[in-house]
Design an enzyme around this catalytic site. Structure first.
Site, PDB file in Angstrom:
ATOM      1  N   LYS A 173       0.832  -1.210   0.000  1.00  0.00           N
ATOM      2  CA  LYS A 173       0.000   0.000   0.000  1.00  0.00           C
ATOM      3  C   LYS A 173       0.866   1.260   0.000  1.00  0.00           C
ATOM      4  O   LYS A 173       1.834   1.342   0.751  1.00  0.00           O
ATOM      5  CB  LYS A 173      -0.888   0.031   1.260  1.00  0.00           C
ATOM      6  CG  LYS A 173      -1.858  -1.138   1.341  1.00  0.00           C
ATOM      7  CD  LYS A 173      -2.543  -1.178   2.695  1.00  0.00           C
ATOM      8  CE  LYS A 173      -1.582  -1.444   3.828  1.00  0.00           C
ATOM      9  NZ  LYS A 173      -2.247  -1.638   5.127  1.00  0.00           N
ATOM     10  N   THR A 205      -6.556  10.070   9.416  1.00  0.00           N
ATOM     11  CA  THR A 205      -6.309   8.803   8.722  1.00  0.00           C
ATOM     12  C   THR A 205      -6.104   7.654   9.724  1.00  0.00           C
ATOM     13  O   THR A 205      -5.417   6.685   9.426  1.00  0.00           O
ATOM     14  CB  THR A 205      -5.056   8.925   7.824  1.00  0.00           C
ATOM     15  OG1 THR A 205      -3.964   9.379   8.652  1.00  0.00           O
ATOM     16  CG2 THR A 205      -5.267   9.878   6.675  1.00  0.00           C
ATOM     17  N   GLY A 207      -6.709   4.355  11.270  1.00  0.00           N
ATOM     18  CA  GLY A 207      -7.412   3.120  10.885  1.00  0.00           C
ATOM     19  C   GLY A 207      -7.569   2.884   9.398  1.00  0.00           C
ATOM     20  O   GLY A 207      -8.352   2.038   8.983  1.00  0.00           O
ATOM     21  N   THR A 208      -6.801   3.605   8.575  1.00  0.00           N
ATOM     22  CA  THR A 208      -6.951   3.407   7.117  1.00  0.00           C
ATOM     23  C   THR A 208      -6.570   1.987   6.692  1.00  0.00           C
ATOM     24  O   THR A 208      -7.265   1.376   5.874  1.00  0.00           O
ATOM     25  CB  THR A 208      -6.081   4.409   6.320  1.00  0.00           C
ATOM     26  OG1 THR A 208      -4.745   4.339   6.816  1.00  0.00           O
ATOM     27  CG2 THR A 208      -6.597   5.824   6.443  1.00  0.00           C
ATOM     28  N   GLY A 209      -5.467   1.481   7.258  1.00  0.00           N
ATOM     29  CA  GLY A 209      -5.010   0.135   6.871  1.00  0.00           C
ATOM     30  C   GLY A 209      -6.007  -0.932   7.308  1.00  0.00           C
ATOM     31  O   GLY A 209      -6.310  -1.876   6.559  1.00  0.00           O
ATOM     32  N   CYS A 210      -6.530  -0.783   8.536  1.00  0.00           N
ATOM     33  CA  CYS A 210      -7.518  -1.747   9.058  1.00  0.00           C
ATOM     34  C   CYS A 210      -8.770  -1.729   8.183  1.00  0.00           C
ATOM     35  O   CYS A 210      -9.309  -2.777   7.799  1.00  0.00           O
ATOM     36  CB  CYS A 210      -7.907  -1.398  10.495  1.00  0.00           C
ATOM     37  SG  CYS A 210      -6.505  -1.288  11.613  1.00  0.00           S
TER      38      CYS A 210
HETATM   39  N1  LIG Z   1      -4.299  10.556   2.295  1.00  0.00           N
HETATM   40  C1  LIG Z   1      -4.787   9.536   1.588  1.00  0.00           C
HETATM   41  N2  LIG Z   1      -5.591   9.752   0.524  1.00  0.00           N
HETATM   42  C2  LIG Z   1      -6.095   8.724  -0.202  1.00  0.00           C
HETATM   43  N3  LIG Z   1      -5.824   7.433   0.068  1.00  0.00           N
HETATM   44  C3  LIG Z   1      -5.020   7.139   1.124  1.00  0.00           C
HETATM   45  C4  LIG Z   1      -4.463   8.171   1.945  1.00  0.00           C
HETATM   46  N4  LIG Z   1      -3.704   7.587   2.921  1.00  0.00           N
HETATM   47  C5  LIG Z   1      -3.804   6.256   2.733  1.00  0.00           C
HETATM   48  N5  LIG Z   1      -4.569   5.976   1.627  1.00  0.00           N
HETATM   49  C6  LIG Z   1      -4.956   4.640   1.142  1.00  0.00           C
HETATM   50  O1  LIG Z   1      -5.488   3.955   2.274  1.00  0.00           O
HETATM   51  C7  LIG Z   1      -5.153   2.568   2.219  1.00  0.00           C
HETATM   52  C8  LIG Z   1      -4.378   2.198   3.475  1.00  0.00           C
HETATM   53  O2  LIG Z   1      -3.040   2.589   3.271  1.00  0.00           O
HETATM   54  P1  LIG Z   1      -1.986   2.990   4.377  1.00  0.00           P
HETATM   55  O3  LIG Z   1      -0.666   2.942   3.676  1.00  0.00           O
HETATM   56  O4  LIG Z   1      -2.409   4.262   5.032  1.00  0.00           O
HETATM   57  O5  LIG Z   1      -2.170   1.808   5.391  1.00  0.00           O
HETATM   58  P2  LIG Z   1      -1.569   1.631   6.814  1.00  0.00           P
HETATM   59  O6  LIG Z   1      -0.342   2.449   6.987  1.00  0.00           O
HETATM   60  O7  LIG Z   1      -1.454   0.154   7.014  1.00  0.00           O
HETATM   61  O8  LIG Z   1      -2.676   2.195   7.783  1.00  0.00           O
HETATM   62  P3  LIG Z   1      -2.568   2.195   9.397  1.00  0.00           P
HETATM   63  O9  LIG Z   1      -1.658   3.308   9.766  1.00  0.00           O
HETATM   64  O10 LIG Z   1      -3.985   2.407   9.780  1.00  0.00           O
HETATM   65  O11 LIG Z   1      -2.006   0.873   9.822  1.00  0.00           O
HETATM   66  C9  LIG Z   1      -4.381   2.393   0.907  1.00  0.00           C
HETATM   67  O12 LIG Z   1      -5.284   2.023  -0.109  1.00  0.00           O
HETATM   68  C10 LIG Z   1      -3.806   3.773   0.668  1.00  0.00           C
HETATM   69  O13 LIG Z   1      -3.497   3.981  -0.691  1.00  0.00           O
HETATM   70  C1  LIG Z   2      -5.594  -2.338  17.750  1.00  0.00           C
HETATM   71  C2  LIG Z   2      -4.980  -1.656  16.577  1.00  0.00           C
HETATM   72  N1  LIG Z   2      -4.787  -2.377  15.441  1.00  0.00           N
HETATM   73  C3  LIG Z   2      -4.247  -1.792  14.358  1.00  0.00           C
HETATM   74  C4  LIG Z   2      -3.885  -0.457  14.374  1.00  0.00           C
HETATM   75  C5  LIG Z   2      -3.329   0.182  13.110  1.00  0.00           C
HETATM   76  O1  LIG Z   2      -2.131   0.746  13.250  1.00  0.00           O
HETATM   77  C6  LIG Z   2      -4.085   0.258  15.585  1.00  0.00           C
HETATM   78  N2  LIG Z   2      -3.752   1.572  15.687  1.00  0.00           N
HETATM   79  N3  LIG Z   2      -4.636  -0.365  16.654  1.00  0.00           N
END
Ligand SMILES: Nc1ncnc2c1ncn2[C@@H]1O[C@H](COP(=O)(O)OP(=O)(O)OP(=O)(O)O)[C@@H](O)[C@H]1O
Ligand SMILES: Cc1ncc(CO)c(N)n1
Length: 261
Positions: A173, A205, A207-210
């Site tokens: 990602k 942002t 929880g975006t990855g979750c």
């Molecule tokens: N500012 C943004 N605008 C549009 N899309 C975004 C943005 N930030 C993240 N994304 C998208 O959100 C999704 C999650 O990506 P990200 O790289 O943020 O995950 P992550 O770091 O695992 O998240 P977390 O920090 O919650 O664990 C991907 O599809 C990414 O392209």
């Molecule tokens: C419990 C939990 N899982 C995943 C994330 C994502 O980084 C978070 N902040 N907290």
């Protein structure tokens, strides 16, 4: 209605972890279930405490679900320790869980280690080979391949290397790549597929990855193939970020139900 399971940690502020996953499942029309691996004391500003659930209790939650209920899709988030990873891998094998999405959660946005450093090898050895799709962010991909990633070409190289650890599909990602475009790179063992969106300028942002991996699991549970599911999950996370909002004093959460408010 299809059934999706999240195996992850609890975020008391409701923006990430189990809470984000269950909101995404509900918004996408699948019945959500949870196995909690750890409880975090967390808000929009940081993580102030982590209490792991015992491996036996993690196993008991998985057993309770699989001995009773059909599971159409699974996602795994925060797994914390080598012992918890081993018990999850063993149970997934026993119950022949397929279409497993593994989000390689390592460090929270606020910098708290949610995966113990010594558990990284266990994640690589025991869990990643069980993955249908693995979804590292840039930082996690760097840790998995032990080299720096600063552009799409390096994301592709990392995806290929992570694929060799045994996951069927890898999505690196690009949310943390310093670029106008947020590009996610999917590698299927043969070809690369890029999923692009314009970067949304927001501080909210959490929880975006979750949210992305839960949406992916929900679409896979509904029978879409991996390419359609990724495309739909990308659309879902983009809109959830576009409608993210301030809660508390720090990094606010993605919005799952903006259509209703
Ligand atoms: N500012 C943004 N605008 C549009 N899309 C975004 C943005 N930030 C993240 N994304 C998208 O959100 C999704 C999650 O990506 P990200 O790289 O943020 O995950 P992550 O770091 O695992 O998240 P977390 O920090 O919650 O664990 C991907 O599809 C990414 O392209
Ligand atoms: C419990 C939990 N899982 C995943 C994330 C994502 O980084 C978070 N902040 N907290």
């Amino acid at each position: 209605m299809k059934h999706a399971l999240t195996i992850a940690g609890s975020d008391s502020s409701g923006g990430a972890g189990i809470q984000a996953d269950l909101k995404a499942f509900s918004a996408l029309g699948v019945y959500g279930m949870s196995v909690i691996t750890a409880v975090t004391a967390q808000n929009t500003q940081g993580v102030t405490g982590v209490q792991e659930i015992t491996p036996d209790m993690v196993a008991a939650q998985i057993d309770a679900i699989y001995t009773d209920i059909n599971v159409d899709g699974v996602k795994i988030g925060m797994v914390s320790s080598a012992e918890i990873i081993k018990v999850i891998a063993e149970r997934l094998h026993t119950y022949e869980a397929d279409k497993v999405v593994i989000d390689t959660v390592m460090v929270s946005k606020s910098g708290c280690h949610l995966l113990k450093k010594e558990a990284k090898d266990s994640l690589k050895k025991h869990l990643l080979p069980r993955a249908y799709v693995v979804t590292p962010n840039i930082y996690e991909a760097e840790v998995l391949v032990d080299s720096k990633i600063s552009n799409i070409e390096e994301m592709k190289l990392a995806a290929k290397e992570i694929h060799q650890l045994g996951a069927k599909f890898v999505i690196v990602k690009g949310g943390h790549l310093d670029d106008e475009t947020c590009a996610d790179v999917l590698f299927d063992g043969d070809e690369y597929h890029l999923f692009n969106s314009k970067r949304i300028n927001t501080q909210h942002t959490h929880g975006t990855g979750c949210t992305f991996s839960a949406a992916l699991a929900a679409f896979l549970a509904q029978g879409y193939d991996v390419y359609e599911s990724t495309s739909k999950a990308k659309e879902y996370i983009t809109e959830a970020i576009r409608h993210s909002f301030a809660v508390g004093k720090g990094v606010g959460p993605t919005h799952h139900f903006y259509k209703y408010y």
